[in-house]
Design a protein around this motif. Structure first.
Motif, short mmCIF file in Angstrom:
data_model
loop_
_atom_site.label_atom_id
_atom_site.label_comp_id
_atom_site.label_asym_id
_atom_site.label_seq_id
_atom_site.Cartn_x
_atom_site.Cartn_y
_atom_site.Cartn_z
N ILE A 71 -2.65 -8.76 17.55
CA ILE A 71 -3.38 -7.51 17.77
C ILE A 71 -2.60 -6.39 17.11
O ILE A 71 -1.40 -6.24 17.34
CB ILE A 71 -3.53 -7.20 19.28
N ALA A 72 -3.28 -5.63 16.26
CA ALA A 72 -2.69 -4.41 15.70
C ALA A 72 -3.11 -3.25 16.59
O ALA A 72 -4.23 -3.24 17.11
CB ALA A 72 -3.19 -4.19 14.28
N THR A 84 -2.73 -10.65 6.31
CA THR A 84 -1.33 -10.40 5.96
C THR A 84 -1.00 -8.91 5.82
O THR A 84 0.15 -8.56 5.60
CB THR A 84 -0.94 -11.09 4.63
N SER A 85 -2.03 -8.05 5.93
CA SER A 85 -1.71 -6.62 5.89
C SER A 85 -2.74 -5.83 6.68
O SER A 85 -3.80 -6.36 7.06
CB SER A 85 -1.60 -6.11 4.45
N PHE A 129 -4.45 3.83 3.72
CA PHE A 129 -3.19 3.29 3.21
C PHE A 129 -3.13 1.80 3.58
O PHE A 129 -3.66 1.41 4.61
CB PHE A 129 -1.99 3.98 3.87
N GLU A 130 -2.44 1.01 2.76
CA GLU A 130 -2.25 -0.40 3.11
C GLU A 130 -0.79 -0.64 3.51
O GLU A 130 0.13 -0.19 2.82
CB GLU A 130 -2.60 -1.30 1.92
N ALA A 174 6.19 -5.16 6.13
CA ALA A 174 6.78 -3.83 5.84
C ALA A 174 7.99 -3.56 6.72
O ALA A 174 7.93 -3.70 7.94
CB ALA A 174 5.72 -2.75 6.05
N GLN A 175 9.08 -3.16 6.07
CA GLN A 175 10.29 -2.77 6.79
C GLN A 175 10.18 -1.30 7.20
O GLN A 175 9.25 -0.61 6.80
CB GLN A 175 11.52 -2.98 5.90
N ALA A 176 11.17 -0.84 7.96
CA ALA A 176 11.11 0.52 8.52
C ALA A 176 10.92 1.58 7.44
O ALA A 176 10.21 2.56 7.63
CB ALA A 176 12.37 0.81 9.32
#
Ligand SMILES: *[C@@H]1O[C@H](CO)[C@@H](O)[C@H](O)[C@H]1NC(C)=O
Ligand SMILES: *[C@@H]1O[C@H](CO)[C@@H](O)[C@H](O)[C@H]1NC(C)=O
Ligand SMILES: *[C@@H]1O[C@H](CO)[C@@H](O)[C@H](O)[C@H]1NC(C)=O
Ligand SMILES: *[C@@H]1O[C@H](CO)[C@@H](O)[C@H](O)[C@H]1NC(C)=O
Ligand SMILES: *[C@@H]1O[C@H](CO)[C@@H](O)[C@H](O)[C@H]1NC(C)=O
Ligand SMILES: *[C@@H]1O[C@H](CO)[C@@H](O)[C@H](O)[C@H]1NC(C)=O
Ligand SMILES: *[C@@H]1O[C@H](CO)[C@@H](O)[C@H](O)[C@H]1NC(C)=O
Ligand SMILES: *[C@@H]1O[C@H](CO)[C@@H](O)[C@H](O)[C@H]1NC(C)=O
Ligand SMILES: *[C@@H]1O[C@H](CO)[C@@H](O)[C@H](O)[C@H]1NC(C)=O
Ligand SMILES: *[C@@H]1O[C@H](CO)[C@@H](O)[C@H](O)[C@H]1NC(C)=O
Ligand SMILES: *[C@@H]1O[C@H](CO)[C@@H](O)[C@H](O)[C@H]1NC(C)=O
Ligand SMILES: *[C@@H]1O[C@H](CO)[C@@H](O)[C@H](O)[C@H]1NC(C)=O
Length: 706
Positions: free
Chosen positions: A307-308, A357-358, A372-373, A378-380
């Motif tokens: 879940i995002a 994956t994104s 935005f993607e 993605a790191q901090a």
């Protein structure tokens, strides 16, 4: 000289706008379109369109389909009964819709099944005995359809149907804890809840009548409520792609509601077989330790394993930064990851890419709302790039081929539809309202420009909107409009309440600044307004006014007017008591604050307590420092006051106080109030009077009319 501005102005002047004026009548009659929702293969979209007739004084809605290859629009349904349509069912053109009427139960609704290729053959599936809305549905592997709807419910979980309730003999309201009213509603023991049901498959769907309330049983200090009021909708809940699991958002049940913003996302089986559990409760197995604030937008991944969602850190700051989280929910090793944590932005919409994956998120960005993607990896320090430029994205859907179907609006167009690739390239341009609606004919990007100027501590952006037939060798009075929030902004979007172009076409150049506190220029700029309401933002507005006065020859600042609503109304009242107030011929306050101390009478107590950085009793000095009522002796400029009775955020006594002072001090003033409107004026007949009265006032003082 600001190069950005001159470049923008040069572009704006390259093609002189053709004569086009939009009146309040046209604004209010023109079609208002929903977003465009694609069918599963992404070949056809559906949207609704509502316009208004000044002859019949009625709104009329039609539903249309759009061929997503050609942009061709066809009429799907012309009538008043269909309120919502979702794509689901055995074929690529199958739908379910909500019919807002119900033959069996007064005040209920019904669910119909059908196909857009033969809508007149649609059939009744379910009669639901309450005004449910917010339909979401998925087909399960068995061929059934699992769906969700929401409605107000009694404490025992039964949906509430006002039409069937006997009125009590006494109208008393009695409370023993804070949060007695919210937005425009006095609170009762009834709260919104998400209900789950299953349509059994076959040739035609059928329904057992069993709806399960997934929310009301969850309670502690308060009972769970989803969608979260007053603005929550079906975006506050989601159903997993296989139909087995539901995620919903509720305010934190362990805390009083009026002075904390904290909210959590719960997971529950669709069939209600076990109790809902929070995925980001304070003491969850892997809940990020700082994440205690408001959550939003739970979205299942395409395979249902994640879940995002967004969550803020601050437990009582409603405009703290939304951080992007992904929770793994299908494993024993439940965990939560934060993505691009250092990205200085506060996104508020999210969708998954096709392969999961994104994420595609949308966020306020430099006066627009852009997509935005963000990859799950993605790191901090990851900084996503914008895929869109002009406009405020209202919604976007990821299509099976990976492209995005976008619905947005701009200052010059009430609704545009288009398809972009995941790198932002335009794939198919589908629709522009300003090329179709007679009311919007001639509006375009040439009507708008923007400039940056040095403010109190950083650059401040302002929109410039030119009037009909704009000629830069002439002069037009300034209309200086201050936005509400204050964490919010003047964006490149269409508004039916404060429409820049409608104001400009009275004969003004509109300047719409985004001073300190505005969202879309980083969190430091936004957060610097705390305990500084009449400080940085006021200095920014003075700087913008001076820039306009000294740089824009076509703006007549001698005869300018200023107007604002909510925080913009507060700022108008602050301006009235300070030097900038003497620069305007007239002021307009819509539902503003006159006496900050009286804000203890608001509903969302966290708001003022955060903004003034403390409670009234411990930090009274902050309240007094920024209180417009402490500068009454300077008031002098003619002032139009609007304040509505159903505004419980800024109670109407604020507007009455303002008007009483203006009148007793002999300052030309007028008071307008709508007993049936809240913080906003929504009814079109009321809105027409609102426009007419305000324009009569400002046009008189600016010299546009006698
Ligand atoms: C869209 O229009 C094209 C061209 O007319 C047509 O070939 C196609 O079938 C249409 N798509 C749908 C889903 O109707
Ligand atoms: C409203 O929309 C309908 C359907 O699109 C159209 O027939 C009608 O002329 C419109 N009415 C007005 C006043 O624009
Ligand atoms: C919809 O129906 C109304 C009559 O109810 C009619 O006036 C209008 O023209 C129709 N709109 C369209 C787009 O067919
Ligand atoms: C739906 O559309 C896709 C793509 O056009 C097609 O492959 C599929 O067979 C269609 N499904 C049904 C049930 O018609
Ligand atoms: C909506 O429901 C009513 C009965 O309540 C029915 O007469 C009407 O045909 C339905 N309309 C549609 C579009 O389903
Ligand atoms: C739930 O409470 C309402 C209001 O008291 C009542 O009308 C309804 O019958 C109750 N439902 C059940 C299932 O007890
Ligand atoms: C209705 O749903 C409840 C809760 O899931 C379940 O216990 C009950 O058996 C269902 N009743 C019918 C008739 O399906
Ligand atoms: C209920 O809320 C209180 C805070 O008032 C909290 O201490 C307690 O743990 C909560 N109880 C449950 C069962 O969550
Ligand atoms: C919120 O209000 C409750 C009482 O309703 C009080 O106990 C609590 O301290 C308050 N919290 C804040 C942050 O003001
Ligand atoms: C979270 O859980 C998933 C699924 O078990 C796992 O693949 C992933 O490595 C875990 N991530 C972290 C940061 O522990
Ligand atoms: C991203 O935004 C910039 C302006 O900040 C704009 O010039 C650019 O075109 C945008 N990118 C896309 C792909 O729209
Ligand atoms: C808010 O109050 C805290 C505690 O007194 C203080 O440290 C902080 O500087 C204040 N912030 C602002 C913006 O006034």
């Amino acid at each position: 000289m600001n190069m950005l501005f001159w470049k923008a102005l040069a572009t704006a002047l390259a093609v002189l706008p053709i004569a086009s004026a939009i009146t309040p009548e046209e604004l209010l009659a023109a079609p208002r379109r929903s977003d465009l929702s694609p069918n599963p293969p992404g070949e056809i979209g559906i949207f609704s369109s509502t316009n208004y007739s000044w002859e019949s004084h009625k709104a009329h809605t039609v539903w249309n389909t759009v061929n997503l290859t050609t942009g061709e629009i066809s009429l799907l349904y012309n009538g008043s009964e269909i309120s919502e349509i979702v794509w689901v069912g055995p074929t690529n053109t199958s739908i379910l819709y909500i019919n807002g009427t119900n033959e069996e139960d007064d005040g209920g609704i019904s669910i119909y099944g059908g196909d857009i290729t033969a809508l007149d053959e649609a059939y009744l599936i379910a009669s639901l005995p309450a005004p449910y809305s917010g339909l979401k549905a998925v087909a399960t592997s068995s061929g059934d359809v699992n769906f969700l709807v929401n409605a107000l419910a009694w404490p025992n979980g039964t949906a509430y149907n006002e039409a069937l309730v006997e009125q009590p003999l006494s109208t008393a309201r009695i409370y023993d804890s804070i949060y007695v009213r919210h937005w425009d509603t006095w609170l009762t023991e009834r709260k919104y809840a998400v209900f789950a049901g299953t349509l059994t498959g076959g040739d035609k769907y059928s329904f057992s009548g069993n709806l399960t309330n997934l929310v009301s049983a969850i309670s502690n200090v308060t009972r769970a409520e989803s969608p979260v009021q007053p603005f929550g909708d079906s975006g506050d809940y989601d159903i997993s792609p296989d139909g087995t699991t539901v995620a919903f958002l509720t305010k934190n049940i362990d805390l009083p509601l009026a002075n904390y913003t904290s909210s959590q996302i719960y997971l529950v089986p669709h069939n209600g077989s076990s109790k809902a559990v929070p995925i980001n409760g304070f003491s969850g197995p892997s809940t990020p330790p700082n994440a205690q604030g408001a959550s939003a937008q739970p979205h299942f991944s395409p395979d249902g394993s994640k879940i995002a969602y967004f969550q803020q850190d601050g437990i009582s700051y409603e405009s703290d930064k939304n951080k992007v989280y992904v929770a793994n929910v299908d494993s024993e090793n439940f965990n939560i990851t934060v993505l691009a944590e250092n990205w200085d932005s506060t996104p508020d919409q999210v969708s998954w890419s096709v392969d999961g994956t994104s994420l595609f998120v949308a966020a306020p960005d430099l006066g627009n709302e852009r997509i935005f993607e963000i990859p799950l990896s993605a790191q901090a320090d990851f900084k996503p790039a914008n895929l869109t430029d002009s406009g405020v994205v209202a919604s976007y859907y990821v299509l099976p081929d990976g492209n995005l179907l976008v619905s947005d609006s701009k200052i010059w167009s009430s609704r545009d539809f288009y398809i972009i690739s995941p790198d932002g390239a335009l794939v198919t341009d589908l629709f522009h309202a300003n090329q179709v609606d007679p009311e919007l004919a001639g509006l375009g990007p040439d009507d708008v420009s923007e400039f940056y100027t040095q403010g109190s501590f950083t650059q401040v952006q302002s929109w410039l909107i030119f009037p009909k037939g704009f000629d830069p060798s002439k002069k037009y009075p300034l209309a200086f409009i201050v936005h509400g929030g204050p964490q919010g902004g003047h964006y490149n979007s269409w508004s039916t309440r404060w429409n820049f172009k409608v104001w400009a076409d009275q004969g003004y150049v509109v300047v719409a600044p985004n001073p300190t506190g505005s969202t879309g220029w980083g969190t430091a700029f936004q957060d610097a307004i705390q305990n500084n309401w009449g400080g940085y933002p006021y200095e920014d507005l003075v700087a913008v006014w001076e820039y306009v006065d000294s740089h824009l020859d076509y703006v007549d600042t001698e005869n300018g007017i200023e107007a604002g609503a909510s925080y913009g109304g507060y700022m108008t009242n602050w301006i009235q008591g300070h030097d900038l107030g003497r620069k305007f011929k007239a002021l307009v306050t819509h539902d503003g604050a006159t006496n900050i101390v009286a804000q203890i009478g608001t509903e969302e107590l966290w708001f003022t307590q955060h903004e003034m950085n403390g409670t009234l009793w411990d930090n009274r000095d902050n309240y007094e420092r920024w209180n417009p009522i402490n500068y009454i002796h300077n008031w002098a400029t003619p002032h139009f006051v609007v304040h509505n009775s159903l505004d419980y955020r800024l109670p109407e006594s604020e507007g009455i106080a303002l008007f009483n002072i203006l009148q007793e001090r002999g300052i030309p003033s007028k008071f307008l109030s709508f007993p049936d409107e809240n913080h906003w004026v929504l009814n079109r007949e009321n809105s027409l009077v609102w426009h007419r009265e305000i324009f009569d006032w400002i046009n008189h003082y600016s010299g546009i009319s006698g």
